[in-house]
Design a protein around this motif. Structure first.
Motif, short mmCIF file in Angstrom:
data_model
loop_
_atom_site.label_atom_id
_atom_site.label_comp_id
_atom_site.label_asym_id
_atom_site.label_seq_id
_atom_site.Cartn_x
_atom_site.Cartn_y
_atom_site.Cartn_z
N ALA A 279 0.84 -1.20 0.00
CA ALA A 279 0.00 0.00 0.00
C ALA A 279 0.88 1.24 0.00
CB ALA A 279 -0.92 0.00 1.22
N TYR A 280 0.46 2.26 -0.75
CA TYR A 280 1.20 3.52 -0.76
C TYR A 280 1.15 4.19 0.60
CZ TYR A 280 1.80 3.47 -5.84
OH TYR A 280 2.19 3.15 -7.13
N ASP A 281 0.05 4.01 1.31
CA ASP A 281 -0.09 4.55 2.66
C ASP A 281 -0.64 3.46 3.56
OD1 ASP A 281 0.45 7.55 2.28
OD2 ASP A 281 -1.13 7.20 0.80
N PHE A 282 -0.22 3.48 4.81
CA PHE A 282 -0.75 2.54 5.79
C PHE A 282 -1.90 3.15 6.59
CE2 PHE A 282 3.26 -0.32 6.43
CZ PHE A 282 3.29 -0.57 5.07
N VAL A 283 -2.13 4.45 6.43
CA VAL A 283 -3.17 5.13 7.20
C VAL A 283 -3.91 6.12 6.31
CG1 VAL A 283 -1.88 4.91 9.37
CG2 VAL A 283 -1.65 6.99 8.00
N ALA A 284 -5.13 6.44 6.73
CA ALA A 284 -5.97 7.48 6.15
C ALA A 284 -6.79 8.03 7.31
CB ALA A 284 -6.87 6.89 5.05
N PRO A 285 -7.56 9.10 7.11
CA PRO A 285 -8.36 9.62 8.23
C PRO A 285 -9.20 8.54 8.90
CG PRO A 285 -8.39 11.19 6.43
CD PRO A 285 -7.68 9.97 5.91
N ARG A 286 -8.90 8.27 10.18
CA ARG A 286 -9.59 7.30 11.04
C ARG A 286 -9.52 5.87 10.50
NH1 ARG A 286 -11.69 9.45 15.43
NH2 ARG A 286 -11.90 11.71 15.40
N VAL A 287 -8.51 5.58 9.70
CA VAL A 287 -8.32 4.24 9.13
C VAL A 287 -6.84 3.87 9.23
CG1 VAL A 287 -8.44 2.82 7.05
CG2 VAL A 287 -10.27 4.45 7.55
N LEU A 289 -4.11 0.32 8.38
CA LEU A 289 -3.97 -1.02 7.81
C LEU A 289 -2.83 -1.76 8.51
CD1 LEU A 289 -4.14 -0.16 3.98
CD2 LEU A 289 -6.04 -0.70 5.54
N VAL A 290 -3.02 -3.07 8.70
CA VAL A 290 -1.97 -3.92 9.28
C VAL A 290 -1.84 -5.19 8.45
CG1 VAL A 290 -2.29 -3.06 11.64
CG2 VAL A 290 -3.56 -5.08 10.88
N GLY A 291 -0.68 -5.84 8.57
CA GLY A 291 -0.47 -7.13 7.92
C GLY A 291 -0.56 -7.05 6.42
N ASP A 292 -1.12 -8.10 5.80
CA ASP A 292 -1.19 -8.16 4.34
C ASP A 292 -2.02 -7.04 3.74
OD1 ASP A 292 0.40 -10.36 4.32
OD2 ASP A 292 -1.12 -11.79 3.69
N SER A 293 -2.89 -6.41 4.52
CA SER A 293 -3.63 -5.27 4.00
C SER A 293 -2.69 -4.12 3.67
CB SER A 293 -4.67 -4.79 5.03
OG SER A 293 -5.62 -5.79 5.27
N ALA A 294 -1.58 -4.05 4.39
CA ALA A 294 -0.59 -3.00 4.16
C ALA A 294 0.55 -3.48 3.26
CB ALA A 294 -0.02 -2.51 5.49
N HIS A 295 0.91 -4.75 3.37
CA HIS A 295 2.07 -5.27 2.63
C HIS A 295 1.98 -6.78 2.54
CE1 HIS A 295 3.25 -6.25 6.71
NE2 HIS A 295 3.10 -4.97 7.02
N GLY A 296 2.08 -7.32 1.34
CA GLY A 296 2.14 -8.76 1.15
C GLY A 296 3.41 -9.09 0.40
N MET A 297 4.18 -10.04 0.89
CA MET A 297 5.50 -10.30 0.32
C MET A 297 5.70 -11.78 0.03
SD MET A 297 7.69 -9.47 3.78
CE MET A 297 6.78 -7.92 3.95
N HIS A 298 6.78 -12.07 -0.68
CA HIS A 298 7.15 -13.44 -1.00
C HIS A 298 7.52 -14.18 0.29
CE1 HIS A 298 9.17 -16.84 -2.93
NE2 HIS A 298 8.70 -16.42 -4.08
N PRO A 299 7.16 -15.47 0.41
CA PRO A 299 7.46 -16.21 1.64
C PRO A 299 8.92 -16.66 1.74
CG PRO A 299 6.38 -17.66 0.08
CD PRO A 299 6.37 -16.28 -0.54
N ILE A 300 9.80 -16.13 0.89
CA ILE A 300 11.18 -16.61 0.80
C ILE A 300 11.91 -16.55 2.13
CG2 ILE A 300 12.16 -14.37 0.15
CD1 ILE A 300 13.87 -15.90 -1.93
N ALA A 301 11.58 -15.57 2.98
CA ALA A 301 12.25 -15.46 4.28
C ALA A 301 11.33 -15.86 5.42
CB ALA A 301 12.75 -14.04 4.48
#
Length: 408
Positions: A279-287, A289-301
């Motif tokens: 996500a370009y931003d993790f927050v917005a007015p009164r909102v 995001l956490v976890g995959d809603s904010a960032h989803g990545m390859h399971p390589i690590a």
């Protein structure tokens, strides 16, 4: 405005409920909204999935009261071995090994099966009076006002809260409705996941074997069992997914090797497509995001859940401290503190996993030579190796209090 709860959390997977428990422990009233029906969320079956929890994540779970029911079913990760090679040819001459004995804190982490972690989370939600659960319901719209946020559910009912948190996955409706854009792409890879039984002990060692078509992670579970995450091309994965169990094991053995003896399937097999989403931003007015809603990545690590839990710990701390100071904890100024704390770290890790996947998922001889020499260099430098161990244990950077095992 009279609120149904202080905080509304959309998404009842793992990050959302753990955040709800942390916030409830700090005195907030929380409502968790999940699209899955309650019987599905409570289903006890074993599907082969497991999570590699970094030591810092284990401390968080302990701090919110989740670790005691998990302790007996958790497998400590005592060593990590990283190798490069081709299926059927064994590992190359260079490798990296990380031993928990090189740090003072204990195991680098723990493997916990999904069925045990999810059951512990659901039981804790059920017995926490400050948490209201709405299962089998979807949010269809949300509206932010000066004093709170209102969500409308698919049955036409509405809920209000001071803050709305999206923990609803990579295609987060919460983020989209808040106008948060995201960047995403596919790797044209699919992860095949299963639990494998083997005749020899794993001794608490996790393996990451890099092959041209993608990495194979072998992660120790309790007993003589391991969880595998086999990343391969989507085309190959389609072929492997339709094989019967014996044929699947026959395809796996040349890649797995014989260092753990004879292999057998110890649970169901399933697959999921791999890609990157930030996500370009993790927050917005009164909102927020956490976890995959904010960032989803390859399971390589193996860091996906750990990064999400770090979001959870950081956001819970920011909200709690702001509330104790008498601030509007859902104001954009407060939420920006969470974003400043987490966005650079999460995006950097997402980009690092993207780079590692591109570097290792090929058979270019020049790249192979470079990465093998790099692994050999890390292995030869104790100080650098120790830094990698602390990173794997989740002990580097500015740790939230919960990840230090301290209360909010």
């Amino acid at each position: 405005m009279e609120h149904a709860s202080d905080i509304l959390i959309v998404g009842g997977g793992l990050n959302g409920p753990v955040l709800a428990l942390a916030l409830a422990g700090a005195g907030f009233g929380v409502t968790v909204i999940d699209a899955l029906p309650a019987p599905v969320r409570h289903a006890p079956g074993f599907d082969g999935r497991g999570y590699a929890l970094a030591l810092a994540s284990q401390r968080l779970l302990d701090a919110v009261g989740l670790w005691d029911p998990l302790d007996d079913d958790a497998q400590p990760i005592l060593e990590i071995r990283v190798t490069d090679g081709n299926a059927g040819q064994g590992p190359g001459p260079f490798w990296m090994g990380f031993d928990h004995a090189e740090i003072e804190e204990g195991p680098m982490g723990f493997m916990v099966e999904d069925r045990h972690l999810r059951a512990a989370v659901m039981d804790a939600l059920d017995r926490t009076p400050q948490i209201t659960q709405l299962s089998g319901r979807q949010v269809v719209s949300q509206e932010v006002g000066p004093a709170g946020v209102t969500v409308t559910l698919d049955d036409g009912s509405t809920l209000t809260g001071r803050l709305l948190i999206g923990a609803d996955g990579r295609n987060s409706g919460t983020g989209a409705r808040a106008g948060i854009r995201r960047i995403a792409w596919s790797y044209d890879q699919t992860a095949l996941v299963a639990a494998i039984g083997h005749t020899l002990p794993h001794n608490g060692t996790a393996h990451q074997f890099f092959m041209p078509e993608g990495p194979l992670a072998i992660l120790p579970l309790t007993g003589n069992r391991s969880s595998i995450v086999w990343s391969t091309s989507t085309k190959a994965a389609r072929t492997l997914s339709v094989l019967d169990d014996d044929a699947f094991l026959a395809a796996l053995r040349p890649r797995f090797g014989d260092f753990l003896g004879d292999l057998s399937l110890a649970g169901a097999r399933f697959s999921y497509p791999l890609g990157l989403s930030v996500a370009y931003d993790f927050v917005a007015p009164r909102v927020a995001l956490v976890g995959d809603s904010a960032h989803g990545m390859h399971p390589i690590a193996g860091q996906g859940l750990n990064v999400g839990l770090r979001d959870v710990a950081a956001l819970a701390e920011v909200l709690t401290d702001a509330n104790r100071r008498g601030e509007d904890m859902a104001s954009i100024d407060v939420l920006e503190r969470y974003q400043q704390w987490r966005r650079f770290d999460a995006v950097s890790l997402a980009m690092a996993t993207d780079g590692f996947n591109r570097l290792f998922s090929n058979d270019n001889p020049l790249l192979r030579m470079g990465r093998d020499l790099g692994m050999g260099l890390v292995q030869s430098l104790p100080g650098l190796r120790r830094n990698f161990i602390r990173e794997a244990a989740g002990l580097s950077g500015a740790l939230p209090r919960l990840m230090q095992g301290q209360p909010l």
